[in-house]
Structure formats: C-alpha cells, structure tokens
Design an enzyme around this catalytic site. Structure first.
Site, PDB file in Angstrom:
ATOM      1  N   ASP A   1       0.694  -0.949  -0.209  1.00 23.16           N
ATOM      2  CA  ASP A   1       0.089   0.068   0.130  1.00 23.16           C
ATOM      3  C   ASP A   1       0.973   1.186  -0.002  1.00 23.16           C
ATOM      4  O   ASP A   1       2.101   1.394   0.502  1.00 23.16           O
ATOM      5  CB  ASP A   1      -0.752   0.002   1.087  1.00 23.16           C
ATOM      6  CG  ASP A   1      -2.113  -1.197   1.003  1.00 23.16           C
ATOM      7  OD1 ASP A   1      -2.366  -1.333   0.151  1.00 23.16           O
ATOM      8  OD2 ASP A   1      -2.549  -1.291   2.266  1.00 23.16           O
TER       9      ASP A   1
ATOM     10  N   ASP B   1      -6.662  -1.267  -4.783  1.00 22.88           N
ATOM     11  CA  ASP B   1      -7.649  -0.974  -3.973  1.00 22.88           C
ATOM     12  C   ASP B   1      -8.788   0.042  -4.481  1.00 22.88           C
ATOM     13  O   ASP B   1      -9.792   0.194  -4.549  1.00 22.88           O
ATOM     14  CB  ASP B   1      -7.348  -0.502  -2.557  1.00 22.88           C
ATOM     15  CG  ASP B   1      -6.393  -1.578  -1.759  1.00 22.88           C
ATOM     16  OD1 ASP B   1      -6.832  -2.735  -2.040  1.00 22.88           O
ATOM     17  OD2 ASP B   1      -5.600  -1.321  -1.027  1.00 22.88           O
TER      18      ASP B   1
END
Length: 140
Positions: A106, A120
């Site tokens: 991330d 995402d």
C-alpha cells in the site's frame, strides 16, 4: 471483451504502481498532510483487518470467483463493463501481490483514512460505479 481489456489495464497499472512504491524511501508529500505517497505493507484485507491464514485466502478467492461469475453471466452497459473490469483487475493485482510475498503493498495516504493502493482504488471505484448504476436503474 471490454471487461478483459479494462481488467488487464487495471492489473498492469496496479502492479507497476506497487513495484514503484517499493522504492519509496521517505513519504512524498503531494498535498500537505492530506495526500502523501508512503510505503506500507498490509498483511490483512481491507483496512488492514487480518483473518486467520486459510480463512482469509479462501474468502478472497471466493469473492473474486463470485465477481467474475457475475461479470460474465449478465449483460452489460459500458459503465458496468468498466466497473467489472476495474474490480477484477484490481482484485487480481492484489492477489498476485499477496501471493508473491504474503503482503499487499500500500502507498496512498489520504488524510486519516487507512493507507491503500491503486488496486484498492480500482476495486472501490468499480464497486461505486455498479452501485450508482443500480440506483439510477431502480429510479427509472
């Protein structure tokens, strides 16, 4: 066919962004404290929620299979094709990322929201498009 092309584009963009994020030494400030690029590794699923090993992977696989089945069993508008392509491409990118080293990379930090990645964002935008399209259809 459109779904496959969009899924491939979302997948490639997500994988390349994740690879580039691995080289982030320090956070890159884009808009003050509100928007930054900062490296983080997520062992869990959405928002860092971690489930026991076999359960988490099984649920991810089942969800992906369900989305693919829905995508190819129904007729689509251009918007729903875009949505399903984004969801499938993003989900496969996260799955491949997790398989390679056990974590998802991330790197997008927005305010106090949990850090997320491009895959995402693709999944979330795709789900939002499907939801909005469904709401508009029901009003008509």
């Amino acid at each position: 066919m459109r779904i496959l092309i969009i899924a491939a584009l979302a997948f490639v963009a997500s994988i390349l962004a994740g690879i580039a994020a691995e080289y982030l030494q320090n956070p890159i400030v884009l808009a003050g404290n509100f928007l930054q690029l900062t490296l983080s590794h997520n062992h869990g699923v959405a928002f860092g929620v971690a489930l026991p090993y076999p359960i988490q992977e099984a649920l991810i696989g089942i969800a992906l299979i369900a989305v693919i089945a829905c995508a190819f069993r129904t007729t689509h508008t251009s918007l729903s094709s875009l949505a399903f392509g984004l969801i499938i491409g993003g989900a496969i990118a996260n799955l491949i990322d997790r398989i390679l080293d056990g974590v998802v990379t991330d790197f997008i930090a927005v305010g106090t929201f949990p850090i997320f990645n491009l895959a995402d964002a693709c999944i979330t935008i795709g789900a939002g498009i499907l939801l909005l399209e469904n709401l508009v259809e029901k009003k008509e």
